[in-house]
Design a protein around this motif. Structure first.
Motif, short mmCIF file in Angstrom:
data_model
loop_
_atom_site.label_atom_id
_atom_site.label_comp_id
_atom_site.label_asym_id
_atom_site.label_seq_id
_atom_site.Cartn_x
_atom_site.Cartn_y
_atom_site.Cartn_z
N GLN A 191 0.84 -1.21 0.00
CA GLN A 191 0.00 0.00 0.00
C GLN A 191 0.87 1.26 0.00
O GLN A 191 0.55 2.25 -0.65
N MET A 192 1.98 1.20 0.75
CA MET A 192 2.88 2.36 0.79
C MET A 192 3.44 2.64 -0.60
O MET A 192 3.45 3.78 -1.06
N VAL A 193 3.89 1.59 -1.26
CA VAL A 193 4.46 1.76 -2.61
C VAL A 193 3.38 2.26 -3.57
O VAL A 193 3.63 3.14 -4.41
N ALA A 194 2.17 1.75 -3.42
CA ALA A 194 1.07 2.18 -4.31
C ALA A 194 0.78 3.66 -4.16
O ALA A 194 0.41 4.34 -5.13
N MET A 195 0.95 4.21 -2.94
CA MET A 195 0.71 5.64 -2.73
C MET A 195 1.63 6.48 -3.60
O MET A 195 1.28 7.57 -4.02
#
Ligand code: FES
Length: 127
Positions: free
Chosen positions: A95-99
């Motif tokens: 999720q962090m990378v997707a942000m």
């Protein structure tokens, strides 16, 4: 919903690097945690003040790092502000990378996740 191009995300990352969100030392705060990268020596400290029901009332970050790490911690602090401790603990690396909105190479993964590591450390200090 419009799909943004990688160029738009790259511009956003550079803009957040120059104009970070929630940057500074939060004083007073309930918990803080500093985490660093053993590869580059950069570091991020997360400060959190909690409200009722373990809501993250306010959050800030300090330290130094590359554009990816600084943009990531800006997006992360904006994302978790006013959420609960549990919500924040459940944010995954993916999720962090997707942000960030762009592909992150294995070599830069530590940059993208440095703020999340510091956030998890701070949240674990809250009892
Ligand atoms: Fe150090 Fe990215 S190069 S955090």
């Amino acid at each position: 919903m419009a799909i943004l191009s990688a160029d738009v995300y790259k511009e956003m990352i550079l803009d957040l690097y120059k104009n970070p969100l929630h940057r500074g030392v939060l004083d007073p705060c309930d918990v803080w945690h500093r985490d660093g990268s053993m590869f580059c020596g950069d570091d991020i400290t997360i400060f959190i003040r909690f409200g009722k029901g373990k809501i993250i009332e306010d959050i800030s970050h300090s330290g130094h790092g590359c554009a990816i790490s600084q943009a990531a911690v800006s997006l992360l602090t904006e994302h978790v502000k006013k959420k609960t401790k549990d919500d924040a603990l459940h944010i995954t690396n993916e999720q962090m990378v997707a942000m960030l909105g762009i592909p992150i190479s294995p070599a830069r993964m530590g940059c993208a996740l440095l703020g999340l590591k510091a956030l998890r450390g701070a949240l674990e200090k809250e009892t």
